[in-house]
Design a protein around this motif. Sequence first.
Motif, mmCIF file in Angstrom:
data_model
loop_
_atom_site.group_PDB
_atom_site.id
_atom_site.type_symbol
_atom_site.label_atom_id
_atom_site.label_comp_id
_atom_site.label_asym_id
_atom_site.label_seq_id
_atom_site.Cartn_x
_atom_site.Cartn_y
_atom_site.Cartn_z
ATOM 1 N N VAL A 8 0.861 -1.183 0.000
ATOM 2 C CA VAL A 8 0.000 0.000 0.000
ATOM 3 C C VAL A 8 0.894 1.229 0.000
ATOM 4 O O VAL A 8 1.584 1.497 0.994
ATOM 5 C CB VAL A 8 -0.930 0.017 1.226
ATOM 6 N N ARG A 11 0.790 7.300 -0.176
ATOM 7 C CA ARG A 11 -0.225 8.290 -0.552
ATOM 8 C C ARG A 11 -1.638 7.795 -0.258
ATOM 9 O O ARG A 11 -2.582 8.581 -0.167
ATOM 10 C CB ARG A 11 -0.114 8.662 -2.025
ATOM 11 N N PHE A 12 -1.821 6.464 -0.092
ATOM 12 C CA PHE A 12 -3.150 5.901 0.115
ATOM 13 C C PHE A 12 -3.403 5.594 1.589
ATOM 14 O O PHE A 12 -3.940 4.548 1.942
ATOM 15 C CB PHE A 12 -3.334 4.655 -0.746
ATOM 16 N N GLY A 19 -2.568 2.397 6.202
ATOM 17 C CA GLY A 19 -3.324 2.428 4.964
ATOM 18 C C GLY A 19 -4.807 2.639 5.168
ATOM 19 O O GLY A 19 -5.388 2.241 6.184
ATOM 20 N N ASN A 20 -5.445 3.261 4.180
ATOM 21 C CA ASN A 20 -6.901 3.353 4.162
ATOM 22 C C ASN A 20 -7.460 1.926 4.103
ATOM 23 O O ASN A 20 -7.066 1.121 3.259
ATOM 24 C CB ASN A 20 -7.343 4.152 2.945
ATOM 25 N N TYR A 23 -9.078 0.889 0.705
ATOM 26 C CA TYR A 23 -8.098 0.718 -0.377
ATOM 27 C C TYR A 23 -7.332 -0.583 -0.189
ATOM 28 O O TYR A 23 -7.171 -1.369 -1.134
ATOM 29 C CB TYR A 23 -7.138 1.902 -0.398
ATOM 30 N N PHE A 113 -6.750 9.926 2.350
ATOM 31 C CA PHE A 113 -6.712 10.265 0.931
ATOM 32 C C PHE A 113 -8.098 10.242 0.291
ATOM 33 O O PHE A 113 -8.280 10.771 -0.806
ATOM 34 C CB PHE A 113 -5.750 9.331 0.183
ATOM 35 N N SER A 122 -7.021 14.920 -1.823
ATOM 36 C CA SER A 122 -7.920 13.828 -1.460
ATOM 37 C C SER A 122 -8.943 13.609 -2.571
ATOM 38 O O SER A 122 -9.080 14.426 -3.496
ATOM 39 C CB SER A 122 -8.649 14.133 -0.148
ATOM 40 N N GLU A 156 -9.803 -1.075 -6.501
ATOM 41 C CA GLU A 156 -9.402 -0.749 -5.133
ATOM 42 C C GLU A 156 -9.822 0.658 -4.726
ATOM 43 O O GLU A 156 -10.075 0.931 -3.547
ATOM 44 C CB GLU A 156 -7.899 -0.941 -4.929
ATOM 45 N N LEU A 157 -9.937 1.562 -5.711
ATOM 46 C CA LEU A 157 -10.411 2.911 -5.399
ATOM 47 C C LEU A 157 -11.916 2.924 -5.167
ATOM 48 O O LEU A 157 -12.430 3.717 -4.365
ATOM 49 C CB LEU A 157 -10.027 3.880 -6.516
ATOM 50 N N ALA A 160 -12.269 1.904 -1.650
ATOM 51 C CA ALA A 160 -11.888 3.001 -0.760
ATOM 52 C C ALA A 160 -13.004 4.023 -0.623
ATOM 53 O O ALA A 160 -13.324 4.484 0.481
ATOM 54 C CB ALA A 160 -10.616 3.671 -1.281
#
Length: 246
Positions: A8, A11-12, A19-20, A23, A113, A122, A156-157, A160
């Motif tokens: 990961v 930035r995420f 990690g988020n 995500y 993010f 973001s 994956e986004l 998130a």
Amino acid sequence: MRPESITVPRRFNGPRESGNGGYASGLIAQALGGRAEVSLRSPVPLDVPLEVARESTDEGERLRVSDGETLVAEARPSGPLAIDLPAPVDRETARRAAAGYRGPHDGIFSHCFVCGRARGDSLEVYAGEVEGRELVASLWTPPPWAAGADGSVSPELVWAVLDCPTYFATYLGEEPALAFLVSQTVEIHATVAVGEEHVVVAWPLAVEGRKRGAGAALLAADGTPLASCRALLVEPAAPSGSAAAR
């Protein structure tokens, strides 16, 4: 067992130093083929290759994701997501709801993010309460960098974006407390177009002690469901000996 790794990127993040959850869960789900229930067992390290171990069971292939001796996540295949979606929210209603977003300007999630107010890059998913309904909503326009190999938003986004609104949905009408995603199941019904305005909604499902369940959906501008989600969040236990623990 066939090992590989998942990383990961920093930035995420969700919390500042991990990690988020959505995500990370989405990345893990892709390693299992896309449709999965992912359970997070500990904070997800950033910029660290995490070992993925696969195991065949009677229910299908399962994954264990680890950072050395620390179990980070587990995943198993899931069937079609059985969850009732609420009536759609139109874009103007979502725009008004986002104006009442309760995300903090500082603190542990302020640089997330997906929904961090203190972050200039973001995804700006600011889910606020929809007047007269038991749900939160936000507009979301996927930026160009969100595109995957096929030109649509990377899975994956999508995971998130469905994660963060569930937190605010579980605290409708009350003061938000610290809580973390521990389980997420997502079903993606159709591709999500980059550069087009979408609506994200989330609603509470159940509260049991420190556990809080929520559903979420990503909708096209015309209200068509593109993805749906079931999430479980947990508030950390109060430290032993504190007033809250008595």
